[in-house]
Design a protein around this motif. Structure first.
Motif, mmCIF file in Angstrom:
data_model
loop_
_atom_site.group_PDB
_atom_site.id
_atom_site.type_symbol
_atom_site.label_atom_id
_atom_site.label_comp_id
_atom_site.label_asym_id
_atom_site.label_seq_id
_atom_site.Cartn_x
_atom_site.Cartn_y
_atom_site.Cartn_z
ATOM 1 N N ARG A 10 0.858 -1.183 0.000
ATOM 2 C CA ARG A 10 0.000 0.000 0.000
ATOM 3 C C ARG A 10 0.897 1.236 0.000
ATOM 4 O O ARG A 10 1.582 1.508 0.985
ATOM 5 N N VAL A 11 0.888 1.952 -1.103
ATOM 6 C CA VAL A 11 1.782 3.092 -1.276
ATOM 7 C C VAL A 11 0.963 4.296 -1.731
ATOM 8 O O VAL A 11 0.078 4.182 -2.577
ATOM 9 N N ARG A 12 1.271 5.448 -1.146
ATOM 10 C CA ARG A 12 0.713 6.695 -1.647
ATOM 11 C C ARG A 12 1.845 7.710 -1.741
ATOM 12 O O ARG A 12 2.796 7.672 -0.962
ATOM 13 N N PHE A 13 1.735 8.607 -2.699
ATOM 14 C CA PHE A 13 2.735 9.646 -2.891
ATOM 15 C C PHE A 13 2.236 10.937 -2.269
ATOM 16 O O PHE A 13 1.129 11.401 -2.570
ATOM 17 N N ALA A 14 3.044 11.496 -1.372
ATOM 18 C CA ALA A 14 2.638 12.681 -0.634
ATOM 19 C C ALA A 14 2.548 13.886 -1.562
ATOM 20 O O ALA A 14 3.348 14.047 -2.481
ATOM 21 N N GLN A 15 1.556 14.735 -1.298
ATOM 22 C CA GLN A 15 1.445 16.010 -1.983
ATOM 23 C C GLN A 15 2.287 17.048 -1.244
ATOM 24 O O GLN A 15 2.434 16.984 -0.018
ATOM 25 N N GLU A 16 2.832 18.001 -1.961
ATOM 26 C CA GLU A 16 3.681 19.004 -1.332
ATOM 27 C C GLU A 16 2.927 19.750 -0.238
ATOM 28 O O GLU A 16 1.807 20.221 -0.437
ATOM 29 N N GLY A 17 3.543 19.792 0.951
ATOM 30 C CA GLY A 17 2.976 20.544 2.054
ATOM 31 C C GLY A 17 1.983 19.788 2.914
ATOM 32 O O GLY A 17 1.536 20.317 3.935
ATOM 33 N N GLU A 18 1.628 18.560 2.553
ATOM 34 C CA GLU A 18 0.657 17.846 3.369
ATOM 35 C C GLU A 18 1.283 17.372 4.680
ATOM 36 O O GLU A 18 2.499 17.164 4.761
ATOM 37 N N SER A 36 26.126 16.866 -10.244
ATOM 38 C CA SER A 36 26.592 17.906 -9.321
ATOM 39 C C SER A 36 26.259 17.597 -7.873
ATOM 40 O O SER A 36 26.822 18.202 -6.958
ATOM 41 N N GLY A 37 25.334 16.663 -7.649
ATOM 42 C CA GLY A 37 24.892 16.352 -6.294
ATOM 43 C C GLY A 37 23.878 17.326 -5.739
ATOM 44 O O GLY A 37 23.479 17.196 -4.580
ATOM 45 N N VAL A 38 23.435 18.293 -6.529
ATOM 46 C CA VAL A 38 22.524 19.335 -6.047
ATOM 47 C C VAL A 38 21.155 19.158 -6.697
ATOM 48 O O VAL A 38 20.988 19.373 -7.907
ATOM 49 N N ASN A 39 20.181 18.757 -5.890
ATOM 50 C CA ASN A 39 18.804 18.622 -6.331
ATOM 51 C C ASN A 39 17.980 19.690 -5.617
ATOM 52 O O ASN A 39 17.789 19.609 -4.391
ATOM 53 N N PRO A 40 17.474 20.706 -6.330
ATOM 54 C CA PRO A 40 16.724 21.776 -5.672
ATOM 55 C C PRO A 40 15.517 21.276 -4.886
ATOM 56 O O PRO A 40 15.187 21.826 -3.834
ATOM 57 N N ASP A 41 14.836 20.249 -5.379
ATOM 58 C CA ASP A 41 13.676 19.711 -4.655
ATOM 59 C C ASP A 41 14.090 19.139 -3.309
ATOM 60 O O ASP A 41 13.380 19.293 -2.307
ATOM 61 N N LEU A 42 15.240 18.474 -3.269
ATOM 62 C CA LEU A 42 15.733 17.928 -2.011
ATOM 63 C C LEU A 42 16.096 19.062 -1.055
ATOM 64 O O LEU A 42 15.782 19.006 0.139
ATOM 65 N N TYR A 43 16.736 20.106 -1.556
ATOM 66 C CA TYR A 43 17.098 21.221 -0.682
ATOM 67 C C TYR A 43 15.865 21.964 -0.172
ATOM 68 O O TYR A 43 15.843 22.436 0.960
ATOM 69 N N ASN A 44 14.832 22.046 -0.989
ATOM 70 C CA ASN A 44 13.581 22.647 -0.507
ATOM 71 C C ASN A 44 12.978 21.813 0.619
ATOM 72 O O ASN A 44 12.448 22.355 1.597
ATOM 73 N N LEU A 45 13.062 20.487 0.493
ATOM 74 C CA LEU A 45 12.564 19.629 1.570
ATOM 75 C C LEU A 45 13.389 19.819 2.833
ATOM 76 O O LEU A 45 12.833 19.908 3.935
ATOM 77 N N LEU A 46 14.711 19.863 2.703
ATOM 78 C CA LEU A 46 15.558 20.094 3.874
ATOM 79 C C LEU A 46 15.163 21.392 4.574
ATOM 80 O O LEU A 46 15.091 21.455 5.813
ATOM 81 N N ARG A 96 12.243 22.879 4.579
ATOM 82 C CA ARG A 96 10.943 22.711 5.261
ATOM 83 C C ARG A 96 11.106 21.928 6.553
ATOM 84 O O ARG A 96 10.519 22.273 7.587
ATOM 85 N N LEU A 97 11.893 20.859 6.514
ATOM 86 C CA LEU A 97 12.079 20.046 7.712
ATOM 87 C C LEU A 97 12.785 20.841 8.807
ATOM 88 O O LEU A 97 12.429 20.751 9.994
ATOM 89 N N ARG A 98 13.797 21.618 8.433
ATOM 90 C CA ARG A 98 14.545 22.390 9.425
ATOM 91 C C ARG A 98 13.723 23.535 9.996
ATOM 92 O O ARG A 98 13.939 23.954 11.139
ATOM 93 N N ASP A 99 12.795 24.054 9.217
ATOM 94 C CA ASP A 99 11.962 25.168 9.670
ATOM 95 C C ASP A 99 10.754 24.721 10.494
ATOM 96 O O ASP A 99 10.105 25.554 11.124
ATOM 97 N N ARG A 100 10.462 23.417 10.500
ATOM 98 C CA ARG A 100 9.228 22.946 11.140
ATOM 99 C C ARG A 100 9.535 21.789 12.105
ATOM 100 O O ARG A 100 9.204 20.636 11.833
ATOM 101 N N LEU A 131 19.450 13.424 9.061
ATOM 102 C CA LEU A 131 19.560 14.302 10.222
ATOM 103 C C LEU A 131 18.415 15.301 10.274
ATOM 104 O O LEU A 131 17.818 15.512 11.337
ATOM 105 N N ALA A 132 18.075 15.906 9.139
ATOM 106 C CA ALA A 132 16.987 16.878 9.130
ATOM 107 C C ALA A 132 15.661 16.235 9.516
ATOM 108 O O ALA A 132 14.882 16.802 10.300
ATOM 109 N N ALA A 133 15.381 15.057 8.982
ATOM 110 C CA ALA A 133 14.130 14.375 9.319
ATOM 111 C C ALA A 133 14.121 13.947 10.777
ATOM 112 O O ALA A 133 13.092 14.019 11.459
ATOM 113 N N HIS A 134 15.279 13.491 11.261
ATOM 114 C CA HIS A 134 15.373 13.113 12.671
ATOM 115 C C HIS A 134 15.076 14.300 13.578
ATOM 116 O O HIS A 134 14.300 14.191 14.541
ATOM 117 N N LEU A 135 15.671 15.455 13.281
ATOM 118 C CA LEU A 135 15.451 16.636 14.109
ATOM 119 C C LEU A 135 14.012 17.148 13.989
ATOM 120 O O LEU A 135 13.549 17.896 14.850
#
Length: 346
Positions: A28-36, A52-62, A64-68, A98-102
Motif C-alpha cells: 500500500r503506497v501513496r505519494f505525498a502532496q507538497e505541504g501535506e 553535481s549532487g545538487v537537487n533543488p527539490d531535495l534542498y527545498n525539503l531540507l 521545510r524540515l529544518r523550519d518545522r 539528520l533533518a528528518a530526525h530533528l
C-alpha cells in the motif's frame, strides 16, 4: 490492518522511478502532496541526484524540515538516494536523515539505500544474492520499505544504557551535561559508563574480512584491549548507547571514532537493530550539526542502531563549566532524559 507507505519525492523519472515501481510493488503506497502533514506516517524519502549532487527539490525539503520542528512527530522513515555519479549520494542521505530526525522522525537501523551512478556500491550485495547490480539495488529498497513498515521500537521494563566517552572530567562540558542526564535516568535504568581515554585504544586497521569475521565469531577483535574487555560485553547487554561527543575540529574525537570503527568485528556477527543510539554533542563555537550527522551516519546508517526521535542533544559551550550555565539548559536536559526513558521503557 496493513500499514501504508507514504513516499515523499519529486517528480519521478528514469532509474529511480523504475526502482521504486519494482521495489514497492504489492504494498500500500501513496505519494505525498507538497505541504501535506506527515506526522504519524511510515515515510520513504526518495530523491535523484544529478552529477553535481545538487537537487533543488531535495534542498527545498531540507529547508521545510529544518523550519518545522515536530512536523514528522510519530513517523518512522527511510531514505533512498539515486545518484548520476559516484559522489554525493551518502552526504545527501546523511543530511536528509539528520533533518528528518530533528523534525521528529524515528529511523530503524540501516535506513539509507543509496545507489551511485555505476551501482558499484552494490557489488557485494549482488554477489551474495546471485543477481545483477540493478536487481540488488531494487532488493535493498524493497527490504528498506519492509523494515520501515514493520518497525516497532523495542521496550524494556528497566532499560540498560551504556555511555561511551573519551573526555576529562575536570574540563569536559559534555560530561557535565551527561551527569545531569544520568541523574535523571538512573533510577529507571541500569547505567554503565566506559571511558576511552587511557591511550590503549587502537583504531581499526582494516583486517581482511575473514580475519575480522573469525575474531567477531569469538566475541572479540584482533586488537583486543578495552573494546574487547569492556565495550563489547557491555554493548551486547545494552538496550541503548549514549555517545558523549565534544566537537573536535568538526569531527568525533579520535578515540570515539576508533571505537565506532572497531565495532565492525562485533557487527559482523551480531545485529544492533534492537539497540538505540543517543548522543550529546557539545561544540566550543559551532558545527554541532556536523558531528550529529556523523553519529547518524556511522551508528544508524552504517552500524544499524535504531535512531529514536529527539536522540541528539546539541549545545554550544567553550570554557569549562560553561555548558551548565547556558540559559534554559536544565529544562533541555530534563526533556532529553525524559525522552530517552520514553523511547526505551515499557
Amino acid at each position: 490492518m496493513e500499514r501504508e507507505l507514504t513516499v515523499v519525492t519529486a517528480p519521478l523519472s528514469g532509474r529511480l522511478e523504475e526502482t521504486l515501481n519494482a521495489a514497492l510493488a504489492g504494498r500500500r503506497v501513496r505519494f505525498a502532496q507538497e505541504g501535506e502533514p506527515l506526522e504519524n506516517r511510515r515515510v520513504l524519502f526518495a530523491f535523484s541526484l544529478p552529477g553535481s549532487g545538487v537537487n533543488p527539490d531535495l534542498y527545498n525539503l531540507l529547508a521545510r524540515l529544518r523550519d518545522r520542528p515536530g512536523c514528522l512527530r510519530g513517523s518512522v522513515g527511510g531514505v533512498v538516494i539515486d545518484g548520476a555519479g559516484d559522489l554525493y549520494t551518502k552526504a545527501a542521505g546523511r543530511d536528509l536523515l539528520l533533518a528528518a530526525h530533528l523534525a521528529g522522525c524515528a529511523f530503524p537501523g540501516r535506513p539509507l539505500a543509496e545507489a551511485t551512478g555505476s551501482l558499484q556500491n552494490f557489488t557485494v550485495q549482488a554477489r551474495n544474492a546471485g543477481c545483477d547490480l540493478e536487481t540488488a539495488c531494487r532488493l535493498a529498497v524493497s527490504d528498506l520499505a519492509d523494515r520501515v513498515l514493520d518497525f516497532a521500537p523495542p521496550r524494556r521494563a528497566r532499560p540498560r544504557v551504556l555511555a561511551l566517552h573519551a573526555s576529562s572530567r575536570a574540563t569536559s562540558n559534555t560530561l557535565d551535561l551527561w551527569g545531569r542526564v544520568r541523574a535523571h535516568i538512573e533510577g529507571d535504568c541500569e547505567v554503565r559508563e566506559i571511558g576511552l581515554r587511557n591511550g590503549t585504544l587502537e583504531d581499526c586497521a582494516g583486517c581482511p574480512y575473514t580475519t575480522c569475521l573469525h575474531f567477531g565469531e569469538q566475541g572479540g577483535c584482533f586488537y583486543g584491549g578495552v573494546m574487547v574487555q569492556e565495550v563489547f560485553p557491555a554493548l551486547r547487554e545494552a538496550d541503548a548507547v549514549v555517545l558523549l561527543c565534544p566537537n573536535y575540529n568538526d569531527a568525533l574525537s579520535a578515540n570515539l571514532t576508533a571505537a565506532v570503527n572497531r565495532l565492525t568485528a562485533l557487527y559482523r556477527t551480531a545485529s544492533f537493530g534492537d539497540k538505540a543510539v543517543f548522543a550529546i554533542v557539545v561544540s566550543g563555537y559551532s558545527g554541532g550539526d556536523i558531528v550529529a550527522g556523523q553519529v547518524v551516519s556511522a551508528m544508524c546508517a552504517n552500524k544499524g542502531f535504531w535512531l529514536p526521535p529527539g536522540a541528539i542533544l546539541m549545545e554550544t559551550a567553550n570554557d569549562a563549566g560553561a555548558a551548565l550555565r547556558l540559559p534554559g539548559v536544565e529544562a533541555r536536559l530534563e526533556r532529553f532524559a525524559e525522552n530517552l526513558l520514553g523511547q526505551l521503557k515499557l
